[in-house]
Design a protein around this motif. Sequence first.
Motif, PDB file in Angstrom:
ATOM      1  N   GLY A  45       0.776  -1.241   0.000  1.00  0.00           N
ATOM      2  CA  GLY A  45       0.000   0.000   0.000  1.00  0.00           C
ATOM      3  C   GLY A  45       0.804   1.286   0.000  1.00  0.00           C
ATOM      4  O   GLY A  45       0.252   2.365   0.208  1.00  0.00           O
ATOM      5  N   THR A  46       2.111   1.212  -0.257  1.00  0.00           N
ATOM      6  CA  THR A  46       2.933   2.434  -0.223  1.00  0.00           C
ATOM      7  C   THR A  46       2.960   3.177  -1.562  1.00  0.00           C
ATOM      8  O   THR A  46       3.548   4.253  -1.655  1.00  0.00           O
ATOM      9  N   GLY A  47       2.346   2.593  -2.603  1.00  0.00           N
ATOM     10  CA  GLY A  47       2.267   3.311  -3.880  1.00  0.00           C
ATOM     11  C   GLY A  47       3.193   2.780  -4.957  1.00  0.00           C
ATOM     12  O   GLY A  47       3.528   3.512  -5.895  1.00  0.00           O
ATOM     13  N   LYS A  48       3.567   1.506  -4.870  1.00  0.00           N
ATOM     14  CA  LYS A  48       4.520   0.958  -5.844  1.00  0.00           C
ATOM     15  C   LYS A  48       3.960   0.999  -7.269  1.00  0.00           C
ATOM     16  O   LYS A  48       4.640   1.384  -8.206  1.00  0.00           O
ATOM     17  N   GLU A  49       2.705   0.582  -7.403  1.00  0.00           N
ATOM     18  CA  GLU A  49       2.115   0.588  -8.746  1.00  0.00           C
ATOM     19  C   GLU A  49       1.948   2.021  -9.263  1.00  0.00           C
ATOM     20  O   GLU A  49       2.121   2.297 -10.447  1.00  0.00           O
ATOM     21  N   MET A  50       1.622   2.918  -8.356  1.00  0.00           N
ATOM     22  CA  MET A  50       1.459   4.313  -8.756  1.00  0.00           C
ATOM     23  C   MET A  50       2.771   4.867  -9.312  1.00  0.00           C
ATOM     24  O   MET A  50       2.778   5.607 -10.304  1.00  0.00           O
ATOM     25  N   VAL A  51       3.887   4.506  -8.661  1.00  0.00           N
ATOM     26  CA  VAL A  51       5.201   4.949  -9.138  1.00  0.00           C
ATOM     27  C   VAL A  51       5.479   4.358 -10.523  1.00  0.00           C
ATOM     28  O   VAL A  51       5.927   5.054 -11.440  1.00  0.00           O
ATOM     29  N   ALA A  52       5.171   3.062 -10.675  1.00  0.00           N
ATOM     30  CA  ALA A  52       5.421   2.409 -11.962  1.00  0.00           C
ATOM     31  C   ALA A  52       4.631   3.108 -13.079  1.00  0.00           C
ATOM     32  O   ALA A  52       5.160   3.377 -14.166  1.00  0.00           O
ATOM     33  N   ARG A  53       3.378   3.426 -12.801  1.00  0.00           N
ATOM     34  CA  ARG A  53       2.554   4.103 -13.809  1.00  0.00           C
ATOM     35  C   ARG A  53       3.060   5.524 -14.085  1.00  0.00           C
ATOM     36  O   ARG A  53       3.037   5.994 -15.225  1.00  0.00           O
TER      37      ARG A  53
END
Length: 326
Positions: A45-53
């Motif tokens: 939930g720390t935003g890993k996918e958000m960073v990837a996008r």
Amino acid sequence: MAENEPQVNEFQEMIGTCDAILHVFKMIRKVAATDVPVMVTGASGTGKEMVARAIHQRSNRGKGPFVPINCGAIPRELLESELFGHEKGSFTGAYRSVAGTVERAQDGTLFLDEVGELPLELQVKLLRFLQEYTFERVGGRKSIKVDLRVISATNKDLVELIGQNQFREDLYYRLDVINISLPPLKDRGDDAIIMATVFLKNYASKIGKDIHGFSPEAITAIQTHSWPGNIRELVNRIRRAVVMAERTTITPDNLGLQFGSINPEPFVNGLGLKEAKAKFEAELLSAALARYRGSVQLTAKALKTSRSVIYHLIQKYEIPLTRLTS
Ligand SMILES: Nc1ncnc2c1ncn2[C@@H]1O[C@H](COP(=O)(O)OP(=O)(O)OP(=O)(O)O)[C@@H](O)[C@H]1O
Ligand SMILES: [Mg+2]
């Protein structure tokens, strides 16, 4: 999060003001311009996918596809075909040829989520793929070449997995050329409140509720909660609070954070944590003794401790024993 809800925050860009996140933003801008493989690490939930996008969108592949594959969520028998596709008739049930994730990411970004879950035999295949960016579909003979960028993510300690022979070191070095590490929410200072405020505004207007902000107790609750589920938990608690709110401000109760009702200002009153704990312990003990009319036995039972501990605390805090019974 429900399955039909988008994984990426539907409303806005990444939010962050603390030094660690400003550094992450800088890294995103730097690596976006290149094709180097990036590994995003951080707790759930720390935003890993958000960073990837965010990297994908800012890269020159931004108009191409962003294709995620969750290596931990697909049964291992299906994973190879999911990644590399398969030819018709290659296994029972393969009625037609299907392109895999890798092929669909042509000209875009392949996002290998939870890469630490990849079984060893597929780690070998992935490594081979990453050497030439060529592969064969399952049951196929033709070698297919793709042009894509790889971003991976994990909440596991891959170095530890390497030590346990569960992750290949050579694959690790291929994937982790640049590492972006996301701190837990509790270490991001004021960002929790800043994000909470933005999420609140968005969800309140989405469901058409007139909510202005957080009560002082709710602010304290947000600041002191440990956020084990990080930003995903924050998003979910704010959604819940917006639905539950009966007034124009959000209370700790709306957030499901009861302990936030303790307001530290008058309570702690300039004391340090140790003194505040002692004060709390003494007050709790006095209150319990009063309720049980001085019965040490009942007080010990209520506070789930022994009578000797209660006697010890009575002496320690010099609690007057007006009606001490046993
Ligand atoms: N810096 C941020 N600003 C705003 N929203 C964020 C931020 N970081 C994460 N989020 C939101 O938090 C939620 C979780 O983010 P994301 O799915 O990227 O995390 P994750 O690390 O991939 O989680 P998991 O380990 O559970 O897969 C999403 O709704 C995302 O939009
Ligand atoms: Mg994720």
